[in-house]
Design a protein around this motif. Structure first.
Motif, PDB file in Angstrom:
ATOM      1  N   GLY A  62      65.848 101.394  72.580  1.00  0.00           N
ATOM      2  CA  GLY A  62      66.385 100.555  71.524  1.00  0.00           C
ATOM      3  C   GLY A  62      67.865 100.233  71.653  1.00  0.00           C
ATOM      4  N   SER A  63      68.245  99.131  71.010  1.00  0.00           N
ATOM      5  CA  SER A  63      69.657  98.771  70.839  1.00  0.00           C
ATOM      6  C   SER A  63      70.142  99.388  69.541  1.00  0.00           C
ATOM      7  N   ILE A  64      71.386  99.868  69.538  1.00  0.00           N
ATOM      8  CA  ILE A  64      71.840 100.614  68.349  1.00  0.00           C
ATOM      9  C   ILE A  64      73.031  99.972  67.617  1.00  0.00           C
ATOM     10  N   TYR A  65      73.832  99.157  68.294  1.00  0.00           N
ATOM     11  CA  TYR A  65      74.901  98.432  67.614  1.00  0.00           C
ATOM     12  C   TYR A  65      75.486  97.399  68.571  1.00  0.00           C
ATOM     13  N   TYR A  66      76.244  96.458  67.997  1.00  0.00           N
ATOM     14  CA  TYR A  66      76.900  95.434  68.810  1.00  0.00           C
ATOM     15  C   TYR A  66      78.083  96.024  69.571  1.00  0.00           C
ATOM     16  N   GLU A  67      78.298  95.483  70.749  1.00  0.00           N
ATOM     17  CA  GLU A  67      79.495  95.805  71.535  1.00  0.00           C
ATOM     18  C   GLU A  67      80.186  94.488  71.906  1.00  0.00           C
ATOM     19  N   PRO A  68      81.191  94.082  71.138  1.00  0.00           N
ATOM     20  CA  PRO A  68      81.883  92.825  71.437  1.00  0.00           C
ATOM     21  C   PRO A  68      82.642  92.892  72.768  1.00  0.00           C
ATOM     22  N   ILE A  69      82.750  91.730  73.387  1.00  0.00           N
ATOM     23  CA  ILE A  69      83.536  91.602  74.621  1.00  0.00           C
ATOM     24  C   ILE A  69      84.903  91.055  74.212  1.00  0.00           C
ATOM     25  N   LEU A 111      67.705 107.555  64.623  1.00  0.00           N
ATOM     26  CA  LEU A 111      68.425 106.294  64.854  1.00  0.00           C
ATOM     27  C   LEU A 111      68.309 105.389  63.635  1.00  0.00           C
ATOM     28  N   PHE A 112      67.140 105.398  63.006  1.00  0.00           N
ATOM     29  CA  PHE A 112      66.939 104.527  61.853  1.00  0.00           C
ATOM     30  C   PHE A 112      67.738 104.983  60.635  1.00  0.00           C
ATOM     31  N   THR A 113      68.128 106.223  60.593  1.00  0.00           N
ATOM     32  CA  THR A 113      68.964 106.697  59.480  1.00  0.00           C
ATOM     33  C   THR A 113      70.453 106.526  59.784  1.00  0.00           C
ATOM     34  N   ILE A 114      70.802 106.444  61.081  1.00  0.00           N
ATOM     35  CA  ILE A 114      72.218 106.359  61.462  1.00  0.00           C
ATOM     36  C   ILE A 114      72.685 104.914  61.606  1.00  0.00           C
ATOM     37  N   HIS A 115      71.869 104.078  62.245  1.00  0.00           N
ATOM     38  CA  HIS A 115      72.333 102.750  62.659  1.00  0.00           C
ATOM     39  C   HIS A 115      71.774 101.591  61.831  1.00  0.00           C
ATOM     40  N   ASN A 116      71.125 101.876  60.717  1.00  0.00           N
ATOM     41  CA  ASN A 116      70.534 100.778  59.939  1.00  0.00           C
ATOM     42  C   ASN A 116      71.477 100.232  58.872  1.00  0.00           C
ATOM     43  N   LYS A 175      75.061  98.446  57.279  1.00  0.00           N
ATOM     44  CA  LYS A 175      75.925  97.294  57.539  1.00  0.00           C
ATOM     45  C   LYS A 175      77.216  97.746  58.225  1.00  0.00           C
ATOM     46  N   GLY A 176      77.634  96.968  59.218  1.00  0.00           N
ATOM     47  CA  GLY A 176      78.878  97.254  59.912  1.00  0.00           C
ATOM     48  C   GLY A 176      79.770  96.022  59.937  1.00  0.00           C
ATOM     49  N   LEU A 177      80.789  96.054  60.771  1.00  0.00           N
ATOM     50  CA  LEU A 177      81.715  94.921  60.856  1.00  0.00           C
ATOM     51  C   LEU A 177      80.982  93.654  61.306  1.00  0.00           C
ATOM     52  N   PHE A 178      80.063  93.796  62.223  1.00  0.00           N
ATOM     53  CA  PHE A 178      79.277  92.666  62.724  1.00  0.00           C
ATOM     54  C   PHE A 178      77.782  92.813  62.413  1.00  0.00           C
ATOM     55  N   GLU A 179      77.342  94.039  62.157  1.00  0.00           N
ATOM     56  CA  GLU A 179      75.912  94.303  61.962  1.00  0.00           C
ATOM     57  C   GLU A 179      75.505  94.079  60.506  1.00  0.00           C
ATOM     58  N   LYS A 180      74.269  93.598  60.316  1.00  0.00           N
ATOM     59  CA  LYS A 180      73.701  93.449  58.986  1.00  0.00           C
ATOM     60  C   LYS A 180      72.875  94.687  58.642  1.00  0.00           C
ATOM     61  N   ASN A 181      72.573  94.841  57.364  1.00  0.00           N
ATOM     62  CA  ASN A 181      71.703  95.950  56.942  1.00  0.00           C
ATOM     63  C   ASN A 181      70.350  95.860  57.644  1.00  0.00           C
ATOM     64  N   ASP A 182      69.891  96.996  58.165  1.00  0.00           N
ATOM     65  CA  ASP A 182      68.571  97.104  58.812  1.00  0.00           C
ATOM     66  C   ASP A 182      68.424  96.231  60.061  1.00  0.00           C
ATOM     67  N   GLN A 183      69.531  95.792  60.624  1.00  0.00           N
ATOM     68  CA  GLN A 183      69.457  94.999  61.856  1.00  0.00           C
ATOM     69  C   GLN A 183      69.231  95.883  63.081  1.00  0.00           C
ATOM     70  N   PHE A 184      69.785  97.075  63.027  1.00  0.00           N
ATOM     71  CA  PHE A 184      69.644  98.041  64.120  1.00  0.00           C
ATOM     72  C   PHE A 184      69.023  99.324  63.574  1.00  0.00           C
ATOM     73  N   PRO A 185      68.354 100.086  64.440  1.00  0.00           N
ATOM     74  CA  PRO A 185      68.064  99.819  65.858  1.00  0.00           C
ATOM     75  C   PRO A 185      66.961  98.771  65.998  1.00  0.00           C
ATOM     76  N   ASN A 186      66.907  98.133  67.180  1.00  0.00           N
ATOM     77  CA  ASN A 186      65.858  97.161  67.447  1.00  0.00           C
ATOM     78  C   ASN A 186      65.578  97.118  68.945  1.00  0.00           C
ATOM     79  N   ILE A 187      64.543  96.368  69.310  1.00  0.00           N
ATOM     80  CA  ILE A 187      64.188  96.245  70.730  1.00  0.00           C
ATOM     81  C   ILE A 187      64.161  94.770  71.130  1.00  0.00           C
ATOM     82  N   SER A 188      65.046  93.991  70.509  1.00  0.00           N
ATOM     83  CA  SER A 188      65.120  92.556  70.798  1.00  0.00           C
ATOM     84  C   SER A 188      65.995  92.296  72.017  1.00  0.00           C
TER      85      SER A 188
END
Length: 427
Positions: free
Chosen positions: A106-113, A270-275, A277-290
């Motif tokens: 799974g993906s767990i959060y965004y990593e901006p470049i 992972l679903f309790t840690i990364h689900n 909202k973050g600076l770029f992430e929405k609620n329940d967006q992560f983790p995912n397998i997209s």
């Protein structure tokens, strides 16, 4: 009757034991509650996240070992060499032939470049403008290095027309601030100390990808994100203008030797840690397998599709896991269920009636010889039957549904006692 009971019950018991023994050979042993995770440097987000996992999983009695590295490429090599079980890997990196057994969970959060460049009173609008400049592209073996070289290549920049350095983010920051290099690439969270310091420095600009959506169309693992004015610090207005960023994701990749149980436990956490909202992430967006470039493990695919099993929802995780592993034992149970049900009722009837029938041998024996007994023998048998009547009334207890057999016994006993009394009286 006793022989008949043993002849029925013993083969059934032996069959059950044999069936359980055979099926038990197919049950995998309980997994080792320990794994080793490869991160990045100790000042990076991967390492901080691994420490969080370690703390949470230790509450589940799972030991987590952490190994630092230069980044994603080295992490994949550590997985390939089976020196670690889990690794943080930047999305977009392709596996080589020797790494095809590795799987993502799974993906767990965004990593901006982030592309930072020295503020020389002009704005860089396109990457191609960095041609002939001194650029730090990240440490070799890191995800930053892999992605930076790809972006530069797409814009016609290489070692032949520019000066490229493989420095880590801390050294790159110092060199950029001291005007020793012109630009630097870094992939990481906005919470990173290095990135925060660069954003706060008025002599440093952050590059805004005008064509961020074009990049996201070209590479499905990249996504266009917006960093709005004042997002980092409203009071100091950092950043001072809106910027378009590109972002990949941080992924967890596992060795195929990692047990399904540990995969499911980690995914649950992972679903309790990364689900959130973050600076770029929405609620329940992560983790995912997209949009993962590394194939997803079968167990992870099942978990994302179906979630926790009903056992995992009811019991603590490791109890549910052990119960699930023992489900194969249902095969012999179900196989024997029908014949057992057919055999239990007759055996139950026999056990109840045996309490009554065990006295009939004695009564029948006396009845057969009653005409041949002398007075002394008649009195002895009468006394014996009186004791037997008392014993039956005190010790023989049966369900109401079998009272007919019980009263038949008493009636026959009373009849035989009466006959004995008549015989004695006539002597």
């Amino acid at each position: 009757m006793k022989y008949k009971f043993l002849s029925i019950s013993i083969p059934i018991i032996l069959l059950v034991i044999a069936s359980f023994y055979i099926t038990a050979q197919f049950i995998q042993p309980s997994p080792k509650k320990e794994f080793t995770s490869a991160t990045g440097s100790k000042d990076g987000q991967y390492y901080k996240t691994a420490l969080l996992y370690k703390k949470i999983l230790e509450d589940e009695k799972v030991k987590v070992n952490i190994v630092t590295s230069s980044g994603s490429m080295q992490n994949l090599q550590l997985l390939q060499d089976k020196k670690v079980d889990i690794a943080f890997v930047q999305n977009g990196i392709e596996l080589n032939e020797k790494q095809k057994h590795l799987k993502a969970i799974g993906s767990i959060y965004y990593e901006p470049i982030w592309v930072f460049y020295k503020n020389k009173k002009y704005t860089i609008d396109y990457i191609v403008e960095l041609t002939s400049k001194k650029i730090s592209v990240g440490v070799e073996g890191s995800g930053t290095n892999h992605l930076a070289l790809q972006i530069l290549k797409d814009n016609g920049i290489s070692k032949e027309n520019s000066t490229l350095y493989s420095y880590d983010s801390s050294k790159s920051k110092k060199l950029l601030m001291n005007d020793k290099i012109d630009a630097m690439f870094v992939v990481g969270s906005a919470n990173s100390k290095v990135i925060k310091e660069l954003l706060e420095d008025s002599s440093i600009n952050v590059f805004s990808f005008k064509r961020s959506k074009a990049y996201s169309r070209k590479y499905n693992y990249l996504e266009s994100l917006s960093l709005y004015e004042g997002t980092i610090d409203l009071y100091r207005n950092i950043p001072y203008e809106d910027s378009n960023l590109l972002a990949t994701t941080a992924n967890l990749v596992i060795n195929d030797s990692l047990s399904d149980e540990l995969q499911r436990l980690l995914l649950r956490k992972l679903f309790t840690i990364h689900n959130k909202k973050g600076l770029f992430e929405k609620n329940d967006q992560f983790p995912n397998i997209s949009n993962l470039t590394i194939p997803v493990s079968e167990e992870a695919q099942r978990y994302y599709t179906y979630g926790d099993t009903w056992l995992e929802k009811i019991f603590p995780y490791w109890i549910a896991s052990n119960l699930d592993r023992l489900k194969i034992l249902l095969i012999p149970l179900l196989t024997l269920l029908f014949p057992l049900f057919k055999g239990v009722l007759p055996l139950y009837r026999w056990s109840i009636r045996s309490k009554i029938y065990k006295w009939y041998d004695k009564i029948q024996g006396i009845d057969k010889i009653i005409d041949e007994l002398n007075l002394v023998e008649l009195k002895q048998n009468l006394e014996e039957l009186e004791k037997l009547r008392k014993e039956i009334k005190n010790e023989t207890k049966v369900p109401l549904s079998y009272m007919g057999e019980y009263y038949d016994l008493i009636m026959h006993l009373e009849l035989l006692i009466s006959q004995l009394n008549i015989k004695i009286a006539s002597k």
